[in-house]
Enzyme design. Structure first.
Site, PDB file in Angstrom:
ATOM      1  N   CYS A   1     -39.039 -11.782  34.016  1.00  9.75           N
ATOM      2  CA  CYS A   1     -39.503 -10.985  35.153  1.00  9.75           C
ATOM      3  C   CYS A   1     -38.506 -11.077  36.315  1.00  9.75           C
ATOM      4  O   CYS A   1     -37.411 -10.573  36.219  1.00  9.75           O
ATOM      5  CB  CYS A   1     -40.918 -11.412  35.534  1.00  9.75           C
TER       6      CYS A   1
ATOM      7  N   HIS B   1     -43.761 -10.937  30.434  1.00 13.18           N
ATOM      8  CA  HIS B   1     -44.058 -12.377  30.538  1.00 13.18           C
ATOM      9  C   HIS B   1     -44.427 -12.966  29.182  1.00 13.18           C
ATOM     10  O   HIS B   1     -45.618 -13.173  28.896  1.00 13.18           O
ATOM     11  CB  HIS B   1     -45.197 -12.606  31.550  1.00 13.18           C
TER      12      HIS B   1
ATOM     13  N   GLU C   1     -44.324 -15.885  28.223  1.00 13.85           N
ATOM     14  CA  GLU C   1     -44.990 -17.207  28.318  1.00 13.85           C
ATOM     15  C   GLU C   1     -46.510 -17.082  28.242  1.00 13.85           C
ATOM     16  O   GLU C   1     -47.192 -18.058  27.963  1.00 13.85           O
ATOM     17  CB  GLU C   1     -44.539 -17.943  29.585  1.00 13.85           C
TER      18      GLU C   1
END
Ligand code: MN
Length: 230
Positions: A103, A204, A206
């Site tokens: 990001c 994202h 994660e």
């Protein structure tokens, strides 16, 4: 193997989401938190301590770093975080240190490589890039360039990703190439073809790696790039 993850600064505190820590630890690498600090000699020691860098998400890089004045749409700026992460990104790009930008991290990489950002994509986007859905829910598709490293990693041409951004890379700079775009043309991933592993993604992973193999593969590829360099 130590993967340095840059922290966010909130007031007087350094903070990092557990999501990054868990995603890196899952690969077997040691997640080493790199706190925001204003001391360049400390930044240099960070580069000597880690085997790879993960630039985490956060607020907007200041437009002055790509030669523009801030517009009213530019959000919260952390000058010390900008300086530290641009230093780390430039170091990694020049010295073939594996680097993954997520990001804001992808945006920092592009700025470090001489590129520029859209300060606000509200006027140019046709998709929902600042999703109202839960953050672990993929909200839009991206098309991955077939000849890219990203495609070698994910082995998929179309992937569905989450989206939590109001800025995006406008120009990736002379050394970086675009390796994924959303259906509205917004740049969603960049990489440096001449670098062993320099990849930035606007989404994202994660928050997605437990459920989606394409997201987990990014962290494993970063870990593998370090193993390969050793
Ligand atoms: Mn997006």
């Amino acid at each position: 193997m130590r993967i340095g993850i840059t922290c966010n600064r909130v007031g007087y505190e350094n903070r990092l989401s557990m999501a990054y820590v868990r995603a890196v630890a899952h690969t077997g690498a040691v997640p080493l938190l790199l706190p925001v600090c204003a001391n360049m000699s400390t930044w240099k020691q960070f580069t000597e301590t880690v085997d790879a860098i993960l630039l985490s998400g956060g607020s907007d890089p200041d437009a002055q770093h790509y030669g523009e004045e801030a517009t009213p749409q530019q959000g919260h700026v952390l000058p010390d975080r900008d300086s530290m992460e641009l230093y780390l990104a430039r170091y990694a790009l020049r010295n073939d240190l594996p680097i993954l930008g997520i990001c804001r991290g992808a945006q920092i990489m592009a700025v470090a490589a001489g590129g520029s950002l859209h300060q606000d994509i509200t006027e140019v986007q046709h998709l929902q890039h600042d999703q109202k859905a839960p953050r672990a829910y993929p909200i839009h598709h991206v098309t991955v360039e077939k000849t890219s490293m990203l495609h070698q990693i994910t082995k998929q041409e179309i992937i569905r990703v989450n989206s939590l951004h109001h800025q995006a890379i406008r120009n990736p700079g002379p050394t970086m190439s675009v390796c994924a775009v959303a259906n509205d043309g917004i740049i969603e991933a960049v990489e440096v073809p001449t670098h062993p592993f320099a990849l930035g993604v606007q989404w994202h992973p994660e928050w997605l790696w437990r459920q989606y193999a394409h997201a987990a593969s990014l962290f494993f590829a970063l870990q593998a790039a370090v193993a390969c360099a050793k």
